[in-house]
Write an enzyme that holds these catalytic residues in place. Structure first.
Site, short mmCIF file in Angstrom:
data_model
loop_
_atom_site.label_atom_id
_atom_site.label_comp_id
_atom_site.label_asym_id
_atom_site.label_seq_id
_atom_site.Cartn_x
_atom_site.Cartn_y
_atom_site.Cartn_z
N LYS A 78 2.73 9.81 8.57
CA LYS A 78 2.03 8.99 10.13
C LYS A 78 2.36 10.09 10.92
O LYS A 78 1.78 11.65 11.75
CB LYS A 78 2.06 8.18 9.44
CG LYS A 78 0.71 7.39 9.06
CD LYS A 78 0.63 5.97 8.75
CE LYS A 78 -0.39 5.43 7.57
NZ LYS A 78 -1.70 5.66 8.28
N ASP A 123 9.60 2.85 1.33
CA ASP A 123 8.11 3.41 2.01
C ASP A 123 7.63 3.49 3.68
O ASP A 123 7.14 1.89 3.86
CB ASP A 123 6.98 3.09 1.35
CG ASP A 123 5.47 3.49 1.92
OD1 ASP A 123 5.36 3.96 2.56
OD2 ASP A 123 4.04 3.50 1.36
N PHE A 125 0.87 -1.13 -0.22
CA PHE A 125 -0.14 0.08 -0.35
C PHE A 125 0.93 0.80 0.18
O PHE A 125 1.51 1.55 0.64
CB PHE A 125 -0.96 0.09 0.82
CG PHE A 125 -1.96 1.42 0.92
CD1 PHE A 125 -2.97 0.92 0.24
CD2 PHE A 125 -1.91 2.76 1.47
CE1 PHE A 125 -4.09 2.35 -0.13
CE2 PHE A 125 -2.33 3.75 1.58
CZ PHE A 125 -3.66 3.30 1.06
C1 LIG Z 1 2.63 2.11 3.97
C2 LIG Z 1 1.75 3.17 3.49
N1 LIG Z 1 2.30 4.49 2.06
C3 LIG Z 1 1.75 5.46 2.13
C4 LIG Z 1 0.25 5.28 2.75
C5 LIG Z 1 -0.52 7.15 2.84
O1 LIG Z 1 -0.60 7.62 3.37
P1 LIG Z 1 -1.15 9.08 3.76
O2 LIG Z 1 -2.25 8.35 4.56
O3 LIG Z 1 -0.72 10.04 4.48
O4 LIG Z 1 -1.22 9.26 2.45
C6 LIG Z 1 0.27 5.31 4.24
C7 LIG Z 1 -1.39 5.12 4.94
O5 LIG Z 1 -1.96 4.08 5.47
C8 LIG Z 1 0.82 3.43 4.40
O6 LIG Z 1 0.29 2.29 5.06
#
Ligand SMILES: Cc1ncc(COP(=O)(O)O)c(C=O)c1O
Length: 299
Positions: free
Chosen positions: A253, A224, A139
């Site tokens: 986050k 990520d 994700f």
């Molecule tokens: C691994 C990962 N990358 C990116 C995101 C996206 O982050 P945001 O919700 O701050 O756009 C999330 C959100 O859950 C995530 O868990």
């Protein structure tokens, strides 16, 4: 307002994209606790999906936001911003990165990482390298490019056709990754620990192997760490468990504890080409803004 009134108002005017919500409306929180509008107290084991790392209403976070809001809420990137420079310095001092770029969310930080990987090769005179390989079940966010990067049909199907140039391979399968890398590949983007389709760990040998492959093929490795970074795994960054350093990694986050901020952290060698031609000169930028909007200014 009563809970029922809030729900009715929400159902009438709010564009819900997230599915059915639990019929609870929180009014405030403190530490690990939340209170709803009827005064019921809860223990918050969700933490805003890895966002509220300091708990709710942490006095230092509240104070920092208050103090800054009283001074200056927004400042254009045309000018120097003390807190921006200091936060970048802080992130560099605690990580393997040399440079930091800030965004508003994890998805935006990942968009930035994708863009940086592409421009890196463009500036090197290799525009044919633009494809990104990501993992199945990953994700990476909800913008158009990051849902294309995400390895889950349920997020992608409603928005097809997807942004092209993202390939998917299974987690912990080095052979599959090696086969997928081709002349168009510019980067491999991986969550060291996947958090949005169960908790799926990359293995030590796999991440070490991915790093080696990226080095051999001359492509970038992006981690990520939006969900697994910033202390969630017992170390400050998940990559530290593997002894593998990425060329670029992203955060969000917990970085703001609920305040919207994301960060793209990169090694010097990735960003170094960026400074050529892309530097914004304030006076030129202001003049071109005035030129573009002069009719409005004359009214
Ligand atoms: C691994 C990962 N990358 C990116 C995101 C996206 O982050 P945001 O919700 O701050 O756009 C999330 C959100 O859950 C995530 O868990």
């Amino acid at each position: 307002m009563k809970l029922e009134e809030i729900i009715n108002l929400d159902k009438k005017y709010f564009m819900n994209t997230f599915g059915n919500r639990t019929p609870v409306c929180f009014s405030h929180g403190k530490g690990i606790n939340l209170w709803d509008i009827d005064g019921n107290k809860y223990y918050d084991f969700l933490g805003g999906i890895a966002v509220s790392a300091l708990g709710h209403s942490h006095p230092k976070l509240v104070d920092a936001i208050k103090q800054q809001a009283e001074k200056l809420i927004h400042c254009s990137n045309l000018y120097y911003i003390e807190s921006q420079a200091k936060l970048a310095e802080k992130l560099v001092s605690i990580s393997c990165a040399d440079r930091v770029f800030f965004a508003n969310s994890g998805a935006e930080a990942n968009e930035g990482a994708i863009k940086l990987a592409r421009i890196y090769f463009k500036k090197k005179g290799m525009p044919e390298k633009y494809e990104i390989i990501t993992l199945e079940k990953s994700f990476h966010g909800r913008t158009l490019a990051t849902i294309a990067a995400t390895g889950q049909d349920k997020y992608q199907k409603p928005y097809s056709p997807l942004t092209p140039s993202f390939l998917k391979v299974p987690i912990n399968d080095l052979d599959a990754l090696e086969k997928a890398i081709n002349g168009s590949t510019c980067a491999v983007m991986i969550e060291p620990i996947q958090g949005e389709s169960g908790v799926n760990l990359t293995s030590l040998e796999y991440l070490k192997g991915v790093r080696k492959l990226c080095d051999e093929k001359g492509i970038l490795l992006i981690f990520d760490e939006v969900q697994c970074g910033l202390g969630r795994t017992g170390k400050l960054f998940a990559y530290e468990h593997f002894g593998v350093e990425p060329d670029i990694f992203t955060l969000a986050k917990a970085l703001g504890g609920g305040f919207p901020i994301g960060a793209l952290c990169a090694k010097e060698h990735v960003q170094v080409l960026l400074n050529q031609e892309t530097t914004v000169r304030p006076l030129e930028a202001i003049l071109s803004h005035v030129q573009r909007h002069w009719q409005f200014w004359m009214l």
